[in-house]
Design a protein around this motif. Structure first.
Motif, PDB file in Angstrom:
ATOM      1  N   LEU A  65      -3.106  -4.596   0.179  1.00  0.00           N
ATOM      2  CA  LEU A  65      -2.245  -3.662   0.789  1.00  0.00           C
ATOM      3  C   LEU A  65      -3.124  -2.371   0.651  1.00  0.00           C
ATOM      4  O   LEU A  65      -3.935  -2.029  -0.234  1.00  0.00           O
ATOM      5  CB  LEU A  65      -1.209  -3.296   0.223  1.00  0.00           C
ATOM      6  N   LEU A  66      -3.232  -1.759   1.935  1.00  0.00           N
ATOM      7  CA  LEU A  66      -4.328  -0.620   1.876  1.00  0.00           C
ATOM      8  C   LEU A  66      -3.344   0.750   1.944  1.00  0.00           C
ATOM      9  O   LEU A  66      -2.246   0.823   2.330  1.00  0.00           O
ATOM     10  CB  LEU A  66      -4.967  -0.760   3.331  1.00  0.00           C
ATOM     11  N   ASP A  67      -4.191   1.877   1.481  1.00  0.00           N
ATOM     12  CA  ASP A  67      -3.618   3.134   1.393  1.00  0.00           C
ATOM     13  C   ASP A  67      -3.949   3.961   2.933  1.00  0.00           C
ATOM     14  O   ASP A  67      -4.644   3.278   3.546  1.00  0.00           O
ATOM     15  CB  ASP A  67      -4.204   3.952   0.327  1.00  0.00           C
ATOM     16  N   ALA A  68      -3.426   5.444   2.928  1.00  0.00           N
ATOM     17  CA  ALA A  68      -3.354   5.883   4.108  1.00  0.00           C
ATOM     18  C   ALA A  68      -5.075   5.809   4.629  1.00  0.00           C
ATOM     19  O   ALA A  68      -5.417   6.106   5.603  1.00  0.00           O
ATOM     20  CB  ALA A  68      -3.035   7.210   4.145  1.00  0.00           C
ATOM     21  N   ALA A  69      -5.939   5.881   3.741  1.00  0.00           N
ATOM     22  CA  ALA A  69      -7.467   6.090   3.992  1.00  0.00           C
ATOM     23  C   ALA A  69      -7.965   4.763   4.172  1.00  0.00           C
ATOM     24  O   ALA A  69      -9.177   4.550   4.498  1.00  0.00           O
ATOM     25  CB  ALA A  69      -7.943   6.602   2.989  1.00  0.00           C
ATOM     26  N   GLY A  70      -7.234   3.577   4.299  1.00  0.00           N
ATOM     27  CA  GLY A  70      -7.791   2.230   4.501  1.00  0.00           C
ATOM     28  C   GLY A  70      -8.400   1.707   3.237  1.00  0.00           C
ATOM     29  O   GLY A  70      -8.834   0.511   3.083  1.00  0.00           O
ATOM     30  N   GLY A  71      -8.170   2.507   2.172  1.00  0.00           N
ATOM     31  CA  GLY A  71      -8.677   1.649   0.480  1.00  0.00           C
ATOM     32  C   GLY A  71      -7.702   0.862   0.075  1.00  0.00           C
ATOM     33  O   GLY A  71      -6.534   1.002   0.284  1.00  0.00           O
ATOM     34  N   PRO A  72      -8.115  -0.343  -0.589  1.00  0.00           N
ATOM     35  CA  PRO A  72      -7.209  -1.343  -1.188  1.00  0.00           C
ATOM     36  C   PRO A  72      -6.627  -0.586  -2.173  1.00  0.00           C
ATOM     37  O   PRO A  72      -7.246  -0.059  -3.254  1.00  0.00           O
ATOM     38  CB  PRO A  72      -8.433  -2.503  -1.471  1.00  0.00           C
ATOM     39  N   VAL A  73      -5.526  -1.313  -2.468  1.00  0.00           N
ATOM     40  CA  VAL A  73      -4.872  -0.694  -3.530  1.00  0.00           C
ATOM     41  C   VAL A  73      -4.021  -1.911  -4.571  1.00  0.00           C
ATOM     42  O   VAL A  73      -4.137  -1.691  -5.515  1.00  0.00           O
ATOM     43  CB  VAL A  73      -3.455   0.092  -2.937  1.00  0.00           C
ATOM     44  N   CYS A  74      -3.472  -2.831  -3.812  1.00  0.00           N
ATOM     45  CA  CYS A  74      -3.024  -3.941  -4.510  1.00  0.00           C
ATOM     46  C   CYS A  74      -3.029  -5.129  -3.687  1.00  0.00           C
ATOM     47  O   CYS A  74      -2.942  -5.308  -2.686  1.00  0.00           O
ATOM     48  CB  CYS A  74      -1.678  -3.664  -5.214  1.00  0.00           C
ATOM     49  N   VAL A  75      -2.908  -6.270  -4.385  1.00  0.00           N
ATOM     50  CA  VAL A  75      -2.519  -7.771  -3.721  1.00  0.00           C
ATOM     51  C   VAL A  75      -1.360  -8.365  -3.948  1.00  0.00           C
ATOM     52  O   VAL A  75      -0.619  -7.979  -5.160  1.00  0.00           O
ATOM     53  CB  VAL A  75      -3.669  -8.666  -4.307  1.00  0.00           C
ATOM     54  N   ILE A  76      -0.432  -8.626  -2.748  1.00  0.00           N
ATOM     55  CA  ILE A  76       0.623  -9.180  -2.940  1.00  0.00           C
ATOM     56  C   ILE A  76       0.783 -10.570  -2.320  1.00  0.00           C
ATOM     57  O   ILE A  76      -0.183 -11.017  -1.592  1.00  0.00           O
ATOM     58  CB  ILE A  76       1.801  -8.439  -2.329  1.00  0.00           C
ATOM     59  N   ARG A  77       1.939 -11.159  -2.774  1.00  0.00           N
ATOM     60  CA  ARG A  77       1.912 -12.779  -2.160  1.00  0.00           C
ATOM     61  C   ARG A  77       3.400 -12.786  -1.888  1.00  0.00           C
ATOM     62  O   ARG A  77       4.356 -12.467  -2.466  1.00  0.00           O
ATOM     63  CB  ARG A  77       1.770 -13.814  -3.436  1.00  0.00           C
ATOM     64  N   THR A  78       3.370 -13.102  -0.398  1.00  0.00           N
ATOM     65  CA  THR A  78       4.659 -13.239   0.224  1.00  0.00           C
ATOM     66  C   THR A  78       5.491 -14.534  -0.251  1.00  0.00           C
ATOM     67  O   THR A  78       4.898 -15.648  -0.417  1.00  0.00           O
ATOM     68  CB  THR A  78       4.243 -13.407   1.735  1.00  0.00           C
ATOM     69  N   THR A  79       6.770 -14.322  -0.718  1.00  0.00           N
ATOM     70  CA  THR A  79       7.461 -15.330  -1.269  1.00  0.00           C
ATOM     71  C   THR A  79       8.699 -15.942  -0.383  1.00  0.00           C
ATOM     72  O   THR A  79       8.784 -17.059  -0.314  1.00  0.00           O
ATOM     73  CB  THR A  79       8.124 -14.740  -2.627  1.00  0.00           C
ATOM     74  N   SER A  80       8.726 -15.410   0.727  1.00  0.00           N
ATOM     75  CA  SER A  80       9.757 -15.788   1.539  1.00  0.00           C
ATOM     76  C   SER A  80       9.954 -14.722   2.877  1.00  0.00           C
ATOM     77  O   SER A  80       9.371 -13.720   2.590  1.00  0.00           O
ATOM     78  CB  SER A  80      11.330 -15.869   1.105  1.00  0.00           C
ATOM     79  N   VAL A  81      10.024 -15.613   4.203  1.00  0.00           N
ATOM     80  CA  VAL A  81      10.233 -14.672   5.197  1.00  0.00           C
ATOM     81  C   VAL A  81      11.457 -15.341   5.932  1.00  0.00           C
ATOM     82  O   VAL A  81      11.458 -16.345   6.084  1.00  0.00           O
ATOM     83  CB  VAL A  81       8.992 -14.910   6.172  1.00  0.00           C
ATOM     84  N   GLU A  82      12.113 -14.599   6.358  1.00  0.00           N
ATOM     85  CA  GLU A  82      13.600 -14.833   6.914  1.00  0.00           C
ATOM     86  C   GLU A  82      13.681 -13.954   8.115  1.00  0.00           C
ATOM     87  O   GLU A  82      13.526 -12.747   7.940  1.00  0.00           O
ATOM     88  CB  GLU A  82      14.593 -14.314   5.977  1.00  0.00           C
ATOM     89  N   VAL A  83      14.019 -14.655   9.232  1.00  0.00           N
ATOM     90  CA  VAL A  83      14.249 -13.972  10.583  1.00  0.00           C
ATOM     91  C   VAL A  83      15.710 -13.815  10.667  1.00  0.00           C
ATOM     92  O   VAL A  83      16.290 -15.088  10.928  1.00  0.00           O
ATOM     93  CB  VAL A  83      13.476 -14.467  11.604  1.00  0.00           C
ATOM     94  N   ALA A  84      16.227 -12.704  10.995  1.00  0.00           N
ATOM     95  CA  ALA A  84      17.744 -12.426  11.142  1.00  0.00           C
ATOM     96  C   ALA A  84      17.931 -11.314  11.777  1.00  0.00           C
ATOM     97  O   ALA A  84      16.896 -10.544  12.231  1.00  0.00           O
ATOM     98  CB  ALA A  84      18.572 -12.416   9.741  1.00  0.00           C
ATOM     99  N   SER A  85      19.148 -11.055  12.459  1.00  0.00           N
ATOM    100  CA  SER A  85      19.309 -10.184  13.141  1.00  0.00           C
ATOM    101  C   SER A  85      19.376  -8.651  12.419  1.00  0.00           C
ATOM    102  O   SER A  85      19.671  -8.823  11.190  1.00  0.00           O
ATOM    103  CB  SER A  85      20.751 -10.291  13.983  1.00  0.00           C
ATOM    104  N   TYR A  86      19.169  -7.654  13.076  1.00  0.00           N
ATOM    105  CA  TYR A  86      18.989  -6.254  12.329  1.00  0.00           C
ATOM    106  C   TYR A  86      20.503  -6.090  11.570  1.00  0.00           C
ATOM    107  O   TYR A  86      20.601  -5.551  10.441  1.00  0.00           O
ATOM    108  CB  TYR A  86      19.120  -5.131  13.362  1.00  0.00           C
TER     109      TYR A  86
END
Lengths: 866, 70, 123
Positions: A65-86
């Protein structure tokens, strides 16, 4: 990745988190990028976006994940992706996204505009069923420090996603010192003071780093903290066709059905921080949310709040270590159910729990009725459930209906034999027996006599047991007691949210007065200058020179139309039809009971058009009064309230006419005459009146020019030592002339006769008028009291002082002032008639007050006509 | 708690925006007569915070439900 | 957003039929069937011999977008703003008028005596 900085950061993260550096990763920033701070410090563990733009997101993928200046801030791992209506946003997403107050409402507030914008960019139309990608992730590197909060002064760590209750259990604390935990908002056993708000339900409050928690104890009263005065609470109103309370499967189905029928739907759920605290007529729902109070106005309300689990009633039920089945599931999921906790079978009711503070054993009956003791460190109970229907019951008689398990009738438990029935109030089975013996044998009386059900859970826990007890003693099942709002405690600020003080109006000269050093006071709904600091000097300026006063607050109305004369004849007790243009006539206003409620003047502009004034305090009611009667009489008139549009400045004093001549008014109107003229370049309607006892010219003008006219008059009068007078001086000036102030020198039942103002009523004017019938009847009754003038040596007694005659109270002072020109105090007072006459003297303030003729000053009216 | 009144000029608003004008008398000469019924009551309300006009409605005094407008 | 400014208007009280027939390009708020508020100095002659037409200094005006008006009413009122046209009601305890233009602009009118309260209560 092209960016070496990002790649270096990735390798660093891989080393720290033991990831193969060859693993592919993505790098991106939030919109807006600073949201990344919430990942590190605010518990943000999810993000969402338009599904059409999120094809690449897969579970298991890594991102830098990058900050406003494009600098790296942290690393995340996606655990789930769910597609559903708003519409079908997962209920915990408000919390997981970590934005604002972490409510779902806030989530919608910020995500709807965002998704609309993304739709626009992709040529799509945003709707309730627009597909959204809901992505959950975990923070991989750097590791976030475990968040902490303070409980009873002790710092404790908690896990992301914990409620306050779970956080407390995690540190080995019972959130309420004891009692069965339901973790569903139904019982009083986890009430805490959370960030200074007492009676907060720990089980429904998400734990937040830095929170301050004080445990209250089961049903225990809290020491209500002094709440910071700056914690203002907002209130919002939402309107819909259908409001659904509860977003369980039943509630969601009910909402979908209503939406399919084309109705607008608002869904509320306490798990989203939306606590419905009351159902009111309308129907209107009062909802507590972390971002303030919500009023939901619905055509129909569907209550889908489900059922609450039964709490055990037996000796020892106030020990720690007791859980309902659902609570046990939550704790077990968090790994917090201690080994040595035993589960009783469905419907197994213990005889008693044993232990000191925490449970160490549970006693049940075996099949043959013999007590069996099992040692344990915790007990999970499964006693069945009862409808969670207090909101539905509050809506009795309103379009409010319960659905699902909330609407199901449950079987009553066996009558309790011993123990605490109502944990909120500490009511025991012995208390119930005692009340029953004294004859309180119906549900409503039972509640009032024991207070059971009046506590913080409003009967959610005790009601089945109370009904079971009554049924066992009396034979019949009795319905639940009446449910009334509120079902949830509120803070004072919440109770006050959305209410406003009645505003106090300001004239266009408000700042002018302040610049002159005036002390402003509220009077008749307006801010008025009370004094400019030298009331006697202001008084002197009127009596001996020239002065101006702001009378913009007078009520002003225009009446025009074919029935204008006939209408006003019926409104006023004085004649109107014979009034000639150019004249000013003083008039009382009577209500239908013949009582004076206002006064003012009438001016005729032409055959069918009139200008009326009213008192400052009466102005707001005058328009309503006239419109009501115009309709009642069926009169064809046009009415326009000119109070705010016109300013008015009273130029008064022996040298007032001379000043006005210098200001362009060549022939100032004579007493009780009016003229249109330009004064100091400002078009004015000039009313010659005499309220102060000196020649007085009220200059009515467009309010936008008030300040300009005031300044010009002050400048033109400088040679005459002109000075403005405030209300205090004005009240004194008019008192010396015996002029009443309606509301000050009148009571609610002051007839013209009681005020000595019969001259203002013409019973023989040839027209019926409001109050005439009443006056005819009243005139046949002997007069009992009247307003009189009194003089007393020395200082003015306090207004309101009693009039004494031989020790008996015979009236009261309504206005008082020590007159500098007369050298004594002058009073207006209501005095009782004794044997048909007002006694010649009274005792007031220990002194002798003499009844004198009014006015006190200039009885022939020489000064005022000069 | 307040209830909603539908002003013919302004639409549905809180009753707190209105000034209460009392029961409509049968005859204006007998405006001092008040029946104060428990149930439907024909009464006048003045929309002080809106159009500043009167309306006449029938309200159930037990429930504050507005039964009809005129 | 800016504070409301005192303005002057033209007020026309006439029979509903006369007001219906009145043609004007001015910004107009029909406060009631027989009551019309026009922003600015407007020369109008309604077809009603008893019509009242006069300058009206009793208002202060604030310009905003329709979205801002909706937000203001959501935060400080208990009613909702129509997509277009006039709305009248209590806002933060003050009697206000709103005129919503279908193009997305809005006017907020506050009685001039409440201007200071409006500044204090409506951010």
């Amino acid at each position: 990745m092209a960016d070496e900085g990002i790649d270096a950061f990735w390798r660093l993260a891989c080393a720290g988190a033991e990831i193969d550096p060859a693993t592919p990763y993505d790098a991106w920033s939030f919109a807006p990028p600073p949201l990344v701070d919430l990942v590190l410090h605010g518990g943000k563990r999810a993000t969402s976006g338009l599904a059409a733009e999120c094809h690449d997101d897969v579970a298991g993928g890594y991102s830098v994940l990058l900050d406003a200046a494009g600098g790296p801030v942290c690393v995340i791992r996606t655990t789930s992706v769910e597609v559903a209506s708003y519409r079908d946003v997962p209920p915990d997403f408000g919390w997981l996204e970590g934005e604002g107050d972490r409510s779902l409402r806030y989530w919608r507030l910020v995500h709807e505009p965002f998704l609309r914008e993304r739709c626009l960019a992709n040529g799509l139309e945003f709707a309730d069923d627009t597909l959204v990608s809901y992505q959950r992730f975990e923070l991989v590197w750097p590791a976030a420090p475990a968040p902490t909060l303070t409980a009873d002064g002790r710092e404790i760590a908690f896990a992301s996603g914990d409620s306050v209750a779970v956080a407390l259990v995690r540190s080995g604390l019972h959130p309420g010192h004891g009692g069965t935990l339901c973790l569903a908002g139904d019982c009083p056993n986890c009430l805490c003071v959370i960030d200074d708000v007492a009676y907060s339900r720990a089980c429904l409050t998400p734990a937040v780093a830095g929170m301050r928690i004080e445990r209250q104890g089961a049903g225990g009263t809290a020491v209500v903290p002094a709440v910071a005065a700056d914690r203002a609470v907002g209130s919002r109103h939402l309107h819909c066709d259908v409001a659904v309370i509860g977003r369980g499967a039943t509630g969601r189905a009910a909402g979908d059905e209503a939406r399919a029928a084309g109705r607008s739907v608002i869904e509320l759920d306490q798990l989203n921080g939306e606590e419905v605290a009351g159902v009111y007529q309308g129907p209107r729902l009062l909802v507590r949310t972390p971002s303030g109070l919500l009023h939901v106005h619905a055509v129909e309300v569907i209550v889908a709040t489900g059922a609450s689990e039964e709490q055990p009633v037996c000796p020892g039920s106030d020990l720690a270590g007791l859980y309902t089945a659902a609570a046990a599931e939550v704790l077990d999921g968090a790994g917090l159910l201690p080994a040595g906790t035993i589960r009783l079978g469905a419907g197994v009711r213990p005889v008693r729990f044993e232990g000191d503070g925490a449970v160490t054993g549970v006693v049940t009956l075996d099949a043959s009725g013999v007590e069996v003791r099992q040692p344990c460190v915790g007990v999970v109970l499964d006693l069945g459930s009862h409808p969670r229907d207090s909101l539905a019951r509050q809506g009795a008689g309103l379009p409010v209906r319960a659905v699902g398990s909330c609407a199901e009738i449950s079987a009553l438990p066996p009558a309790p034999a011993a123990g605490v029935v109502c944990a909120c109030t500490g009511t025991t089975v012995d208390d119930l027996a005692s009340v029953w013996e004294r004859g309180f044998q119906t549900m409503e009386l039972f509640k009032r006599a024991t207070l059971a059900g009046t506590g913080t859970c409003q009967g959610a826990a005790c009601l089945p047991h109370l009904r079971a007890y009554l049924a066992a003693r009396g034979g019949d099942e009795q319905p639940a007691f009446t449910a009334r709002p509120l079902t949830r405690q509120m803070t004072m600020m919440e109770a006050a949210a959305g209410t406003w003080h009645p505003p106090t109006r300001r004239t266009a000269l408000h700042e002018t007065h302040r610049a002159l050093g005036a002390r402003m006071e509220r009077f008749g709904g307006w801010w008025r200058p009370w004094t400019y600091g030298d009331t006697l000097g202001e008084y002197e300026a009127v009596r001996a020179g020239v002065s101006i006063g702001d009378v913009s607050t007078l009520g002003k109305m225009l009446v025009s139309g074919p029935d204008a004369v006939g209408f006003l004849e019926r409104i006023y007790p004085c004649p109107v039809g014979d009034l000639e243009p150019g004249r000013v006539r003083y008039a009382l206003l009577l209500d239908e009971r013949g009582y004076v409620f206002d006064d003012g003047v009438i001016i005729r502009d032409d055959e069918r058009r009139f200008f009326l004034t009213f008192t400052t305090g009466g102005a707001s009611g005058a328009e309503a009064w006239l419109r009501d009667w115009a309709e009642a009489f069926g009169c064809d008139v046009r009415l326009l309230d000119r109070t705010a549009a016109l300013g008015a400045i009273n130029v008064t004093g022996p040298r007032a006419a001379a000043l006005l001549r210098r200001c362009g008014l060549d022939t100032p109107p004579a007493f009780l005459r009016t003229a249109d003229a330009v004064v100091c370049g400002v078009p004015c309607r000039v009313l010659r009146i005499g309220f102060t006892g000196e020649p007085s010219f009220e200059l009515h003008h467009d309010a936008g020019r008030s300040a300009e006219l005031w300044e010009a008059l002050m400048a033109a009068g400088a040679a005459d030592d002109i000075r403005p007078h405030g209300l205090e001086a004005l009240l004194a000036l008019r008192l010396e002339k015996g002029h009443i102030i309606v509301g000050m020198d009148t009571d609610f039942d002051s007839t013209p006769r009681r005020l000595g103002m019969e001259w203002a009523v013409r019973m023989d004017k040839g027209h019926d008028f409001l109050g005439r019938d009443a006056l005819e009847r009243i005139d046949r009754i002997p007069l009992d009291r009247r307003l009189v003038g009194l003089e007393v040596d020395g200082d003015a007694p306090v207004e309101g002082a009693p009039l004494l005659d031989g020790g008996a109270v015979r009236g009261n002072v309504t206005s008082a002032w020590r007159s500098p020109v007369l050298g004594r105090a002058v009073l207006l007072a209501f005095a009782d008639l004794v044997d048909g006459a007002v006694p010649p003297t009274f005792e007031v303030d220990g002194r002798t007050a003499r009844v004198v003729d009014l006015p006190f000053l200039d009885p022939e009216g020489v000064r005022v006509r000069a | 708690m307040s209830f909603r009144i539908t002003c013919p000029v302004c639409g549905a608003r809180s009753s707190t925006e209105f000034r209460y004008g009392g029961e409509v008398p049968e005859n204006w000469r007998e405006v001092w007569r008040r029946d104060n019924p428990e149930g439907p009551c024909r009464e006048r309300w003045y929309h002080e915070f809106g159009c500043r006009r009167w309306l006449t409605l029938v309200r159930d005094t037990r429930t504050d439900e507005i039964l009809s407008y005129e | 957003m800016s504070a409301p400014e005192p303005i002057f208007c033209t007020r026309v009280v006439a029979s509903p039929a006369a007001l219906d027939a009145l043609a004007t390009d001015a910004v107009a708020l029909r406060l009631a069937p027989d009551d019309l508020l026009l922003v600015g100095a407007v020369d109008v002659r309604p077809d009603d011999p008893d019509a009242i037409v006069c300058r009206d200094d009793g208002w202060a005006l604030r310009r905003m977008t329709a979205a801002e008006a909706s937000a203001l009413v959501a935060d400080h009122g208990d009613w909702s703003v129509p997509p277009a046209g006039i709305a009248q009601g209590a806002l933060a305890g003050l009697p206000v008028k709103l005129l919503i233009d279908p193009a997305g602009d809005a006017l907020l009118l506050v009685p001039r005596p409440y201007l200071a309260d409006a500044v204090e209560r409506l951010p």
